[in-house]
Structures are given as structure tokens and as C-alpha cells.
Design an enzyme around this catalytic site. Sequence first.
Site, PDB file in Angstrom:
ATOM      1  N   THR A 135       8.431 -28.549 -20.075  1.00  0.00           N
ATOM      2  CA  THR A 135       7.594 -27.351 -20.034  1.00  0.00           C
ATOM      3  C   THR A 135       6.908 -27.260 -21.390  1.00  0.00           C
ATOM      4  O   THR A 135       7.219 -28.023 -22.299  1.00  0.00           O
ATOM      5  CB  THR A 135       8.448 -26.082 -19.840  1.00  0.00           C
ATOM      6  OG1 THR A 135       9.376 -26.012 -20.921  1.00  0.00           O
ATOM      7  CG2 THR A 135       9.211 -26.116 -18.527  1.00  0.00           C
ATOM      8  N   ALA A 138      12.689 -27.528 -23.665  1.00  0.00           N
ATOM      9  CA  ALA A 138      12.331 -26.132 -23.953  1.00  0.00           C
ATOM     10  C   ALA A 138      11.702 -26.106 -25.339  1.00  0.00           C
ATOM     11  O   ALA A 138      12.326 -26.542 -26.323  1.00  0.00           O
ATOM     12  CB  ALA A 138      13.571 -25.250 -23.896  1.00  0.00           C
ATOM     13  N   VAL A 183      15.495 -29.684 -27.115  1.00  0.00           N
ATOM     14  CA  VAL A 183      14.616 -28.813 -27.907  1.00  0.00           C
ATOM     15  C   VAL A 183      13.325 -29.575 -28.232  1.00  0.00           C
ATOM     16  O   VAL A 183      13.343 -30.645 -28.853  1.00  0.00           O
ATOM     17  CB  VAL A 183      15.320 -28.329 -29.196  1.00  0.00           C
ATOM     18  CG1 VAL A 183      14.377 -27.462 -30.015  1.00  0.00           C
ATOM     19  CG2 VAL A 183      16.597 -27.565 -28.844  1.00  0.00           C
ATOM     20  N   LYS A 184      12.219 -28.992 -27.773  1.00  0.00           N
ATOM     21  CA  LYS A 184      10.915 -29.642 -27.956  1.00  0.00           C
ATOM     22  C   LYS A 184      10.270 -29.101 -29.230  1.00  0.00           C
ATOM     23  O   LYS A 184      10.095 -27.879 -29.379  1.00  0.00           O
ATOM     24  CB  LYS A 184      10.059 -29.323 -26.726  1.00  0.00           C
ATOM     25  CG  LYS A 184       8.976 -30.320 -26.428  1.00  0.00           C
ATOM     26  CD  LYS A 184       8.354 -29.986 -25.077  1.00  0.00           C
ATOM     27  CE  LYS A 184       7.183 -30.854 -24.747  1.00  0.00           C
ATOM     28  NZ  LYS A 184       6.468 -30.373 -23.558  1.00  0.00           N
ATOM     29  N   VAL A 185       9.931 -30.004 -30.117  1.00  0.00           N
ATOM     30  CA  VAL A 185       9.473 -29.625 -31.464  1.00  0.00           C
ATOM     31  C   VAL A 185       8.125 -30.299 -31.732  1.00  0.00           C
ATOM     32  O   VAL A 185       7.974 -31.498 -31.484  1.00  0.00           O
ATOM     33  CB  VAL A 185      10.503 -30.085 -32.531  1.00  0.00           C
ATOM     34  CG1 VAL A 185      10.072 -29.674 -33.929  1.00  0.00           C
ATOM     35  CG2 VAL A 185      11.898 -29.554 -32.225  1.00  0.00           C
TER      36      VAL A 185
END
Length: 218
Positions: free
Chosen positions: A27, A61, A87-89
Amino acid sequence: MKFFIDTANLAQIKEAQDLGILDGVTTNPSLMAKEGIKGKAAVEQHYKTICEIVPNGDISAEVVSTDFDTIIKEGKVLAALHKNIIVKVPMIKDGVKAIKWFTDNGIATNCTLVFSAGQAILAAKAGAKYVSPFIGRIDDSGWDGMELIHQIRQIYDIQGYKTEILAASIRYPNHIIKCAEAGANVCTCPLDSILGLLKHPLTDIGLAKFLEDAKKFA
Ligand code: G3P
């Protein structure tokens, strides 16, 4: 190659999951906004629901902060929502620093907004589980997104980097085929592109003929 669906739309995620070939979900803030999800609590609940629909997949996310301390704070909260959260960074200086911190502290990451081989090297050095080159957006700007996938594959293989190449910004079914040829580990796709792989006119013509002939011995 793993198949992820690139959406926050629950009906589409369910449809892809029912197909039996889904390995995860990505997402981003734009996709969440498109679904009308508003407020921190609603966003967190939405991620949890996605994790329930796809219980055996990695669910990205995305953090929405850009300084190290806040990225870490936000990422910890996201990672605590479910064991499958990645965790999308974003690929920025503090993002790279944060990916390294998450790696050292056992939190898996997806480095997003990657448009060059240099960025992909930094993501791998920081220990990202996934790197997300946006091939469609590169194509949109007149460059060749697939060339970047080939280049990153070559560099990662030569250097022995373990980061998985997650081809993102997929626009059509042939992108998925080309990603498989180029050795991407994951392709994250809109539902239409996944379903587009099903289609071939000769399949439809052949099936119609088989069903017609089957009536002769029914
Ligand atoms: O999730 C990131 C990426 O897949 C975005 O795709 O279509 O907005 O370029 P797109």
C-alpha cells in the site's frame, strides 16, 4: 517470483487472495487516501484487516514522516500491528538511516520510491528486506523501467546482496512477464494486471469449441 497486490482496496485484495496466488500486499499513502481511510486509528485498523485477509503474506505499511526519530517512532507502531507488517520507508537520507536501525532491531523494511541503481545499492547496504523500483513511473518519464530491474538484478547478484527486488508501479500484464524474465523476486501489481495474465483469445476460442463438442457426447 512472488505476487503482491498493490492496493488498499479490500474487495480487490480478497479477490486476489481467493485466486490462491497472492504472496502479499503493498500500500502507500495515495492508495490509502483513495479508499477514503482517514485518521491514524482508521489507517492502523485497515492494515490489521489487510493482514487478516492475507494471513500468510508480507504487508507493506508506509511511514509518512521524513526525519529519523519520527520514522523510527512511526515504524515501531506499524510493526507492532501484526507480525507480517513490513515497514515501508522512502529512499531519503533519514530513510536509509532508519532502514539500518530497523534492520539492526529486527524490523523488516521495504525501501520505496527507488528510481536508480545507486539508490538500490544504498537500500541493500542498509539491510532492507525489499527494494521497490517504480518501473511504470520511469516508463512514464521516457526512460526504460525494465532496464533498471535488470541493472539492480545484476548488481545484487555480483555483490551477493540479499535484498529482494520488488518491482512496483506495474501498469500492464507484460510488465509482470518482463519482471519475471529480469529476475525480480516480487512483482506488486494492480488487480487488473494480474487478471490480464489470464487472457488469451485462443483460450476463449478453444474453450468455446471444447464446450460445444462436449454437448455431442453429453
Ligand atoms: O506502491 C507503489 C507503486 O506501485 C505506485 O504505483 O501506479 O502509483 O506509479 P503507481
